[in-house]
Design an enzyme around this catalytic site. Structure first.
Site, PDB file in Angstrom:
ATOM      1  N   ASP A   9      41.607  54.129  27.451  1.00  0.00           N
ATOM      2  CA  ASP A   9      42.363  55.370  27.629  1.00  0.00           C
ATOM      3  C   ASP A   9      42.862  55.841  26.272  1.00  0.00           C
ATOM      4  OD1 ASP A   9      41.926  55.312  30.380  1.00  0.00           O
ATOM      5  OD2 ASP A   9      43.726  54.119  30.747  1.00  0.00           O
ATOM      6  N   LYS A  31      36.514  50.481  31.102  1.00  0.00           N
ATOM      7  CA  LYS A  31      36.770  51.607  31.994  1.00  0.00           C
ATOM      8  C   LYS A  31      36.903  52.876  31.168  1.00  0.00           C
ATOM      9  CE  LYS A  31      40.332  53.615  33.057  1.00  0.00           C
ATOM     10  NZ  LYS A  31      41.657  54.184  33.394  1.00  0.00           N
ATOM     11  N   ASP A  58      35.714  55.945  35.765  1.00  0.00           N
ATOM     12  CA  ASP A  58      36.886  56.128  36.625  1.00  0.00           C
ATOM     13  C   ASP A  58      37.288  57.605  36.653  1.00  0.00           C
ATOM     14  OD1 ASP A  58      39.263  55.694  38.067  1.00  0.00           O
ATOM     15  OD2 ASP A  58      40.392  55.221  36.244  1.00  0.00           O
ATOM     16  N   LEU A  59      36.520  58.410  37.385  1.00  0.00           N
ATOM     17  CA  LEU A  59      36.809  59.849  37.472  1.00  0.00           C
ATOM     18  C   LEU A  59      37.375  60.257  38.821  1.00  0.00           C
ATOM     19  CD1 LEU A  59      33.751  61.291  35.505  1.00  0.00           C
ATOM     20  CD2 LEU A  59      36.019  60.658  34.659  1.00  0.00           C
ATOM     21  N   LYS A  60      37.430  59.342  39.764  1.00  0.00           N
ATOM     22  CA  LYS A  60      38.105  59.565  41.045  1.00  0.00           C
ATOM     23  C   LYS A  60      37.666  60.877  41.710  1.00  0.00           C
ATOM     24  CE  LYS A  60      42.305  57.088  39.574  1.00  0.00           C
ATOM     25  NZ  LYS A  60      42.009  56.910  38.138  1.00  0.00           N
ATOM     26  N   HIS A  62      36.929  63.739  44.150  1.00  0.00           N
ATOM     27  CA  HIS A  62      37.586  64.126  45.402  1.00  0.00           C
ATOM     28  C   HIS A  62      37.305  65.602  45.631  1.00  0.00           C
ATOM     29  CE1 HIS A  62      41.562  64.048  47.953  1.00  0.00           C
ATOM     30  NE2 HIS A  62      40.508  64.448  48.637  1.00  0.00           N
ATOM     31  N   ASP A  63      36.294  65.889  46.455  1.00  0.00           N
ATOM     32  CA  ASP A  63      35.872  67.275  46.661  1.00  0.00           C
ATOM     33  C   ASP A  63      35.048  67.312  47.939  1.00  0.00           C
ATOM     34  OD1 ASP A  63      35.131  70.041  46.112  1.00  0.00           O
ATOM     35  OD2 ASP A  63      35.525  69.599  44.001  1.00  0.00           O
ATOM     36  N   ILE A  64      34.414  68.430  48.212  1.00  0.00           N
ATOM     37  CA  ILE A  64      33.566  68.504  49.393  1.00  0.00           C
ATOM     38  C   ILE A  64      32.370  67.570  49.192  1.00  0.00           C
ATOM     39  CG2 ILE A  64      34.321  70.848  49.935  1.00  0.00           C
ATOM     40  CD1 ILE A  64      31.651  71.850  48.819  1.00  0.00           C
ATOM     41  N   PRO A  65      31.770  67.068  50.290  1.00  0.00           N
ATOM     42  CA  PRO A  65      30.728  66.052  50.162  1.00  0.00           C
ATOM     43  C   PRO A  65      29.589  66.429  49.225  1.00  0.00           C
ATOM     44  CG  PRO A  65      31.449  66.172  52.433  1.00  0.00           C
ATOM     45  CD  PRO A  65      32.144  67.288  51.713  1.00  0.00           C
ATOM     46  N   THR A  67      29.507  68.449  46.644  1.00  0.00           N
ATOM     47  CA  THR A  67      29.936  68.429  45.245  1.00  0.00           C
ATOM     48  C   THR A  67      30.088  67.010  44.739  1.00  0.00           C
ATOM     49  OG1 THR A  67      31.042  70.565  45.475  1.00  0.00           O
ATOM     50  CG2 THR A  67      31.771  69.153  43.672  1.00  0.00           C
ATOM     51  N   THR A 122      48.579  53.606  41.996  1.00  0.00           N
ATOM     52  CA  THR A 122      49.604  52.596  41.744  1.00  0.00           C
ATOM     53  C   THR A 122      50.916  53.181  41.244  1.00  0.00           C
ATOM     54  OG1 THR A 122      48.684  52.208  39.543  1.00  0.00           O
ATOM     55  CG2 THR A 122      47.952  50.750  41.317  1.00  0.00           C
ATOM     56  N   GLY A 222      44.858  47.936  30.490  1.00  0.00           N
ATOM     57  CA  GLY A 222      44.874  48.837  29.354  1.00  0.00           C
ATOM     58  C   GLY A 222      45.785  48.364  28.255  1.00  0.00           C
ATOM     59  N   ARG A 223      47.007  48.885  28.236  1.00  0.00           N
ATOM     60  CA  ARG A 223      47.922  48.654  27.120  1.00  0.00           C
ATOM     61  C   ARG A 223      48.208  47.199  26.784  1.00  0.00           C
ATOM     62  NH1 ARG A 223      49.543  53.664  29.441  1.00  0.00           N
ATOM     63  NH2 ARG A 223      50.445  52.516  31.168  1.00  0.00           N
TER      64      ARG A 223
END
Length: 249
Positions: A9, A31, A58-60, A62-65, A67, A122, A222-223
């Protein structure tokens, strides 16, 4: 396989590549999330994959199927080893993601990436769930979404370490559980004071050893590694703790 996936990140490919070069062979993979992907695009994902690195993209989605299916197809073309969607996108969306990953992998002659679903971020706690209209307890929401993801054919989920045992009981030993929210025990003494010890915006946290003991498949860290004075030594220390926890469990 080493179960640590280091979260790159950072703001640039140069910084990410420097970290990857230091940590390669000491962690299981990397990641790439929204910050780095937005700055550098799919070319950097390909550059790591071409070197043999396991890349969790890791782009998560979340849209219509339709897309999401297109986005997953593009992700497969980068050589990503793992991709994710939001479970709250629903069964049809998740099924479209898996079907696209399989079809695109076959067409391109590439291994199909693991397709996993984010349950509840989280950073959220019970109060924030209620603010978005979810009235049932956190654990019930997470487990319900994990079951839905499994029914849709996904390989696993992203969830906080505090829900690992419940997901494992509900979804079985083969279901992948990818766990962010990992804190450094050298900086925090217990989960109650984690926020004061560098957990930042993560609300539901445990140590790496605790997460592995509870049944996590992979840890996104990460950190505690990337911000350490010696990232390689930090990674080795965490890997040693994980090894001890895995042997004891």
């Amino acid at each position: 396989m080493n179960r640590i996936l280091v979260a790159l990140d950072v703001e640039s490919a140069a910084r990410a590549e420097a970290l990857a070069d230091k940590l390669r062979g000491h962690v299981g993979g990397f990641k790439i999330g929204k910050q780095l992907f937005t700055a550098e695009g799919p070319a950097f994902v390909r550059s790591l994959a071409d070197r043999g690195d396991k890349v969790f993209l890791d782009l998560k989605f979340h849209d219509i199927p339709n897309t999401v299916a297109g986005a997953v197809a593009a992700a497969v073309s980068t050589g990503a080893w793992m991709v994710n969607v939001h479970a709250s996108g629903g069964r049809r969306m998740m099924q479209a993601a898996v079907e696209s990953a399989k079809a695109t992998s076959e067409r391109l002659g590439k291994p199909r990436p693991l397709v996993i679903a984010v349950t509840v971020l989280t950073s959220l706690e019970e109060q924030q769930l209620r603010e978005v209209g979810v009235d049932r307890p956190m654990i019930d929401q997470v487990v319900a979404l994990a079951r839905l993801a499994q029914e849709a054919g996904l390989d696993g989920v992203v969830a906080s370490p505090q829900e690992i045992e419940a997901i494992r009981a509900a979804c079985g030993a083969e279901f992948q559980i990818v766990t962010p929210g990992i804190r450094d025990p050298q900086k925090t003494q217990n989960t109650q004071n984690a926020a004061a010890g560098g957990a930042d915006d993560q609300a539901r946290t445990l140590t790496a050893a605790e997460a592995i003991a509870r049944g996590a498949s992979y840890l996104v860290i990460g950190r505690p590694i990337t911000a350490a004075a010696d990232p390689k030594a930090a990674a080795d220390r965490i890997a040693a703790a994980i090894g001890g926890a895995a042997s004891a469990s």
